[in-house]
Design a protein around this motif. Sequence first.
Motif, PDB file in Angstrom:
ATOM      1  N   ILE A 139      -3.459   6.188   4.250  1.00 33.28           N
ATOM      2  CA  ILE A 139      -2.618   5.003   4.011  1.00 33.28           C
ATOM      3  C   ILE A 139      -1.979   5.088   2.621  1.00 33.28           C
ATOM      4  O   ILE A 139      -0.780   4.852   2.462  1.00 33.28           O
ATOM      5  CB  ILE A 139      -3.438   3.706   4.145  1.00 33.28           C
ATOM      6  CG1 ILE A 139      -3.684   3.392   5.624  1.00 33.28           C
ATOM      7  CG2 ILE A 139      -2.729   2.522   3.479  1.00 33.28           C
ATOM      8  CD1 ILE A 139      -4.562   2.169   5.852  1.00 33.28           C
TER       9      ILE A 139
ATOM     10  N   ARG B 218      -3.482  -5.076   3.976  1.00 37.26           N
ATOM     11  CA  ARG B 218      -3.822  -3.695   3.657  1.00 37.26           C
ATOM     12  C   ARG B 218      -3.725  -3.454   2.149  1.00 37.26           C
ATOM     13  O   ARG B 218      -4.534  -2.733   1.566  1.00 37.26           O
ATOM     14  CB  ARG B 218      -2.871  -2.747   4.371  1.00 37.26           C
ATOM     15  CG  ARG B 218      -3.052  -2.731   5.874  1.00 37.26           C
ATOM     16  CD  ARG B 218      -2.176  -1.667   6.511  1.00 37.26           C
ATOM     17  NE  ARG B 218      -2.219  -1.756   7.963  1.00 37.26           N
ATOM     18  CZ  ARG B 218      -1.720  -0.832   8.773  1.00 37.26           C
ATOM     19  NH1 ARG B 218      -1.125   0.228   8.286  1.00 37.26           N
ATOM     20  NH2 ARG B 218      -1.795  -0.983  10.077  1.00 37.26           N
TER      21      ARG B 218
ATOM     22  N   THR C 209       0.791   4.221  10.667  1.00 40.23           N
ATOM     23  CA  THR C 209      -0.332   4.146  11.619  1.00 40.23           C
ATOM     24  C   THR C 209      -0.220   5.270  12.647  1.00 40.23           C
ATOM     25  O   THR C 209      -1.218   5.929  12.996  1.00 40.23           O
ATOM     26  CB  THR C 209      -0.336   2.780  12.329  1.00 40.23           C
ATOM     27  OG1 THR C 209      -0.340   1.751  11.336  1.00 40.23           O
ATOM     28  CG2 THR C 209      -1.552   2.622  13.220  1.00 40.23           C
TER      29      THR C 209
ATOM     30  N   ILE D 296      -8.878  -0.139  10.106  1.00 42.57           N
ATOM     31  CA  ILE D 296      -8.262  -0.898   8.996  1.00 42.57           C
ATOM     32  C   ILE D 296      -8.766  -2.331   9.018  1.00 42.57           C
ATOM     33  O   ILE D 296      -9.138  -2.903   7.986  1.00 42.57           O
ATOM     34  CB  ILE D 296      -6.720  -0.850   9.100  1.00 42.57           C
ATOM     35  CG1 ILE D 296      -6.229   0.582   8.883  1.00 42.57           C
ATOM     36  CG2 ILE D 296      -6.076  -1.783   8.080  1.00 42.57           C
ATOM     37  CD1 ILE D 296      -4.759   0.806   9.205  1.00 42.57           C
TER      38      ILE D 296
ATOM     39  N   PHE E 259      -7.915   5.292   5.111  1.00 36.41           N
ATOM     40  CA  PHE E 259      -7.327   4.701   3.910  1.00 36.41           C
ATOM     41  C   PHE E 259      -6.780   5.737   2.934  1.00 36.41           C
ATOM     42  O   PHE E 259      -5.814   5.471   2.212  1.00 36.41           O
ATOM     43  CB  PHE E 259      -8.322   3.739   3.232  1.00 36.41           C
ATOM     44  CG  PHE E 259      -8.205   2.345   3.761  1.00 36.41           C
ATOM     45  CD1 PHE E 259      -8.885   1.969   4.909  1.00 36.41           C
ATOM     46  CD2 PHE E 259      -7.360   1.419   3.156  1.00 36.41           C
ATOM     47  CE1 PHE E 259      -8.736   0.685   5.435  1.00 36.41           C
ATOM     48  CE2 PHE E 259      -7.210   0.138   3.676  1.00 36.41           C
ATOM     49  CZ  PHE E 259      -7.890  -0.230   4.818  1.00 36.41           C
TER      50      PHE E 259
ATOM     51  N   TYR F  70       0.816  -1.218   0.000  1.00 39.83           N
ATOM     52  CA  TYR F  70       0.000   0.000   0.000  1.00 39.83           C
ATOM     53  C   TYR F  70       0.847   1.264   0.000  1.00 39.83           C
ATOM     54  O   TYR F  70       0.344   2.373   0.096  1.00 39.83           O
ATOM     55  CB  TYR F  70      -0.990  -0.006   1.184  1.00 39.83           C
ATOM     56  CG  TYR F  70      -0.344  -0.201   2.533  1.00 39.83           C
ATOM     57  CD1 TYR F  70      -0.203  -1.468   3.065  1.00 39.83           C
ATOM     58  CD2 TYR F  70       0.133   0.873   3.271  1.00 39.83           C
ATOM     59  CE1 TYR F  70       0.386  -1.669   4.301  1.00 39.83           C
ATOM     60  CE2 TYR F  70       0.727   0.688   4.503  1.00 39.83           C
ATOM     61  CZ  TYR F  70       0.860  -0.588   5.008  1.00 39.83           C
ATOM     62  OH  TYR F  70       1.445  -0.780   6.227  1.00 39.83           O
TER      63      TYR F  70
END
Lengths: 315, 68
Positions: free
Chosen positions: B17, B53, B23, B41, B14, A189
């Motif tokens: 992210i 993820r 985090t 998440i 997200f 990601y």
Amino acid sequence: MIKRRFIKKVLVTSAVLFAFLLMCLIPNNNVLEPTQQLEYVSSEVNKIPIYLLDSHNMLGRTNVAINSKEIDKQARELLEILIKEKGDNKLPSGFKAIIPSETVINSLTYKDGLIKVDFSSSLLDVSTENETKVIEAIVYTLTGIEGVNKIIIYVDGNILTKLPKSKINLPSTLDRSYGINRDYSITSYHDITSFNVYYLSKYNDVEYYVPVTKYVNDSRDKVEIIVEELKQGSYDNNLMSYLNYQTELEKVDYDKNEIALTFNEYIFSDADNREVLDEVISAISLSIADSYNVEEVVFNYKNEEIHKSVIKMLE
Amino acid sequence: MNKSILTKREKEVFELIIENYTTTEIALKLKISEKTVRNHISNVMQKLGVKGRASAVVELLKLGELSI
């Protein structure tokens, strides 16, 4: 007796031949009706890109002749070619329309780069397999018209906010960032980026380009990744790239509406004549145009310009 | 109205992210605890039926819930 029969046969044969000759010589006043309807077109015809389904069920970029000059009229003409059976006589060989055949364009307006097009509900009859492709075809075709950046699709007056069958969300306002022929190669990601790469495909020796929106993990500039992708080529056997795998992008310069790319000697297909393949120029230029807001792509070798592509003139 | 499968907070998490926030950084930015970030998440991964993820991000991109 035999002589009489022989003479009789000769006379009959001669009479038949004479009658046949007469039929050929007598003028025939019947006018043959043309079997095809003739379409009269203006002498001024524009060739405009359109995105249609190719023989491998991918959306390919090809060109069609359009009579209109005004943007809204061009848009209408292009959409009618995208509707099955409506524009069959204008479809290039090897390509198919994608919008369901009963679909009607209720209205279409253009203002400040935005096209709003209202379709009849038959648009929603598109198959699950093609529901994303139909949106991609409409968006990429209409944004291929100079001056058009965004599209809003309506169905019988209501903004289309979900795909017809899967009900996956759609942005209300669509542009090229929606993607086309999408390919997801994400393993993490971090550093996710997306860009279009234009590969070459062929149908009966006629070349055309297939744009693929790639999603990858890569933090480099998009132009570097695009060149790398074209060097590697595609795993899909129907998609080709002619960029030599030893080509190196040495420098990138941005200047107003222009991006200048400096390559090493492997950009040339023929080092003696310093020729760059048209297929290489087009693939790189089309790919760059979708990721960068430029009007020209300059190709350099050792500080010398070897080619300049004007984006809106690319075929 | 366009109903999303994500809550507003899950979408915010997200979106950070895919901008490479850790985090800890997400928690600081949204003024929530790291445990809450991890819960958001985890909830999204469960909704999507995926295990990581990265897979969640791919599915959200395909669903049009996230854009690059």
